[in-house]
Design an enzyme around this catalytic site. Structure first.
Site: not given
Ligand code: F6P
Length: 547
Positions: A209, A215, A387, A508
């Site tokens: 987004k 990451e 289990h 973060k």
């Molecule tokens: O760390 C939480 C978060 O902001 C989530 O709410 C979101 O889905 C995810 O990180 C990934 O964010 P982005 O789509 O901006 O990479």
């Protein structure tokens, strides 16, 4: 304050009155009326909630609480595109993503359906080209492998749906591409994926987004290096990279042509975004028509949620049952148990949906909530859980409400297996409700009282059972939307904002200087524990770097 509401206090008294009643008493004799009263069907899902610790009076009070808390009003505000995500001053209008093309949804006065439809048209065309082999890699070969790089809402939803519908991957007559999801910044995940890929036949979706998530950007950069090192020229990368984002500038800066970007909008929360272009991996995995069916299933549940009276409204009922256990029985966790390997990732998806949405302690007005909010959500596919941890659910000292979910027709048929699977699902719910008394054990001939003590099941442990006929895209869409709305209903009762996630920020921020310190930079101020951890890591990383 939810705790000031009249129905809340009535429920406190009512809880005192019924908390010792055994559910099995309600099932003695003819319980058909109870099952009829406490079950309903909507959008292809059958919900049996009769194995809950509720009487008609409990149910009435829970519905009263939903009304007093403003569930109908807030639901209507969500559908009207109001800025219900107040702390980020945004609408939360994921329902528009799965609405009919001519639906009247607006955000800030602007109709949103034309933009949504135009992205869907592009998704359809792109998915069709890739799946048919028309879209080629830079060296002219068709795409065989697709890697979705994303995390959180840009990973868990599409990953879960692709897993759930994998039995339909070639149902449209195209060869199914192999799907890979890379989320963790732990390089092991990407490295283990890369060894399975041919760069000339791999397509990457960078799904984020914000297009700033550490990451995702680290994995996307490493993936780009891998392509270049494997002989794909810089000029050919456009055939191997597409982006899904709200942030066109960052996409361009990364080096992806905005023509290869599938847009979505800031009024869609990450964990509610699989219905948007975040679902591109779904359309690629199972074909656009199946993705459209998923949207239609979500739409069917939206319609139910929007129009059904609250006492026949599945998301409201499930939400209020959750409130009953979390706030009146003070139960800290809840278990999702899909009896379906296809749905094995549903618990992980639900974890983010509920815990990121409702893991809050502050009300909309800034005051502290005086009630507990989101329970810990956990679980795995049945029968595996039986289990592993079901021992605790049956005989542990704390009650864990369970949601059982099962398709009646198996996605993949293997003679004799499905009856065994369903039998176990139904038996678990029955055992949790009924239990097994000492007298029953004695009547069955047991005499060793010590053994009897260990073999008693208290029972009276609540569960819902959700059944669907087939695990189709449509019913899966309805199931996901059901839990989205259930989460929303609970957030309304707790008077919190289910659509922000400030709680993920601090870690973060603190990670940035620590990363620099681990890479050899000067070490700043930390508490003694953290400083020791950094020192230990630096000692190993330092010698590794030298080696
Ligand atoms: O760390 C939480 C978060 O902001 C989530 O709410 C979101 O889905 C995810 O990180 C990934 O964010 P982005 O789509 O901006 O990479």
């Amino acid at each position: 304050m939810p705790t000031d509401l009249h129905a809340w206090n009535a429920l406190l008294h009512h809880h005192d009155a019924i908390r010792d009643t055994q559910m099995r008493e309600w099932f003695e004799g003819d319980a058909a009326p109870r099952v009829a009263q406490f079950s309903l069907e909507a959008a292809g899902l059958y919900l049996d909630y009769s194995k809950n610790r509720i009487t008609p009076e409990t149910f009435g009070l829970l519905m009263q609480l939903a009304e007093e808390a403003g569930v109908s009003r807030r639901r209507d505000a969500m559908f009207a595109g109001e800025h219900i995500n107040a702390t980020e001053d945004r609408a939360a209008l994921h329902v528009a993503l799965r609405a009919a093309a001519n639906a009247p949804f607006k955000v800030d006065g602007k109709p949103v359906m034309p933009d949504i439809q135009s992205v869907l048209v592009r998704m359809r065309s792109f998915a069709g080209r890739v799946r048919s082999g028309d879209w080629k890699g830079a060296s002219g070969k068709p795409i065989t492998d697709i890697v979705n790089i994303g995390i959180g809402g840009s990973d868990l939803g599409p990953r879960m749906v692709c897993r759930a519908l994998s039995h339909l991957a070639d149902a449209d007559g195209n060869a199914a591409p192999r799907m890979h999801f890379v989320s963790n910044v732990d390089g092991t995940e990407l490295a283990e994926t890369l060894v399975r890929l041919d760069p000339h036949q791999t397509l990457v979706i960078v799904c984020s987004k914000t297009f700033t998530t550490l990451e995702t950007m680290a994995n996307a950069c490493s993936m780009r290096e891998w392509f270049l090192a494997s002989g794909v020229a810089q000029s050919g990368l456009a055939r191997h990279f597409v982006a899904v984002s709200t942030n066109v500038d960052a996409v361009r800066k990364f080096g992806i042509d905005p023509a290869n970007m599938f847009e979505f909008w800031d009024w869609i929360g990450g964990r509610f975004s699989l219905w948007s272009s975040v679902g591109l991996s779904i359309a690629l995995a199972v074909g656009f028509n199946a993705f459209a069916d998923l949207l239609a299933g979500g739409r069917a549940m939206d319609e139910h949620f929007r129009t059904a009276p609250i006492e026949r409204n599945m998301p409201v009922i499930m939400g209020m049952l959750g409130i009953w256990y979390r706030n009146f029985f003070s139960l800290p966790t809840t278990c999702m148990a899909p009896y379906s390997t296809s749905l094995e990732l549903f618990p992980a998806f639900l974890q983010q949906l509920e815990m990121e949405s409702n893991g809050k302690s502050v009300q909309l007005d800034g005051r502290r909530v005086r009630a507990h909010t989101s329970p810990v959500v956990w679980g795995t596919a049945g029968t595996n859980g039986q289990h592993a941890y079901f021992q605790q659910i049956h005989q542990g000292s704390q009650i864990v409400p369970v949601d059982f979910v099962a398709p009646l027709v198996p996605p993949r048929k293997l003679s004799g297996h499905h009856a065994k699977l369903l039998a176990n699902c139904f038996a678990q719910a029955e055992a949790l409700m009924r239990g097994r008394s000492a007298d029953e054990l004695r009547a069955a001939g047991m005499t060793d009282e010590l053994r009897i003590a260990h073999m008693v099941f208290e029972g009276n442990r609540p569960s819902n059972t959700l059944l669907m006929e087939d695990l189709t895209p449509h019913v899966l869409g309805a199931l996901i939307a059901l839990y989205e709305h259930r989460t929303f209903v609970q957030g309304v009762v707790w008077n919190i904002n289910s659509f922000d996630q400030w709680g993920v920020e601090l870690g973060k921020i603190l990670a940035r200087p620590i990363e620099a310190e681990l890479s050899g930079g000067a070490v700043g101020q930390h508490d003694a524990s953290t400083a020791t951890l950094i020192a230990r890591a630096r000692a190993v990383l330092g010698s590794e770097n030298e080696a």
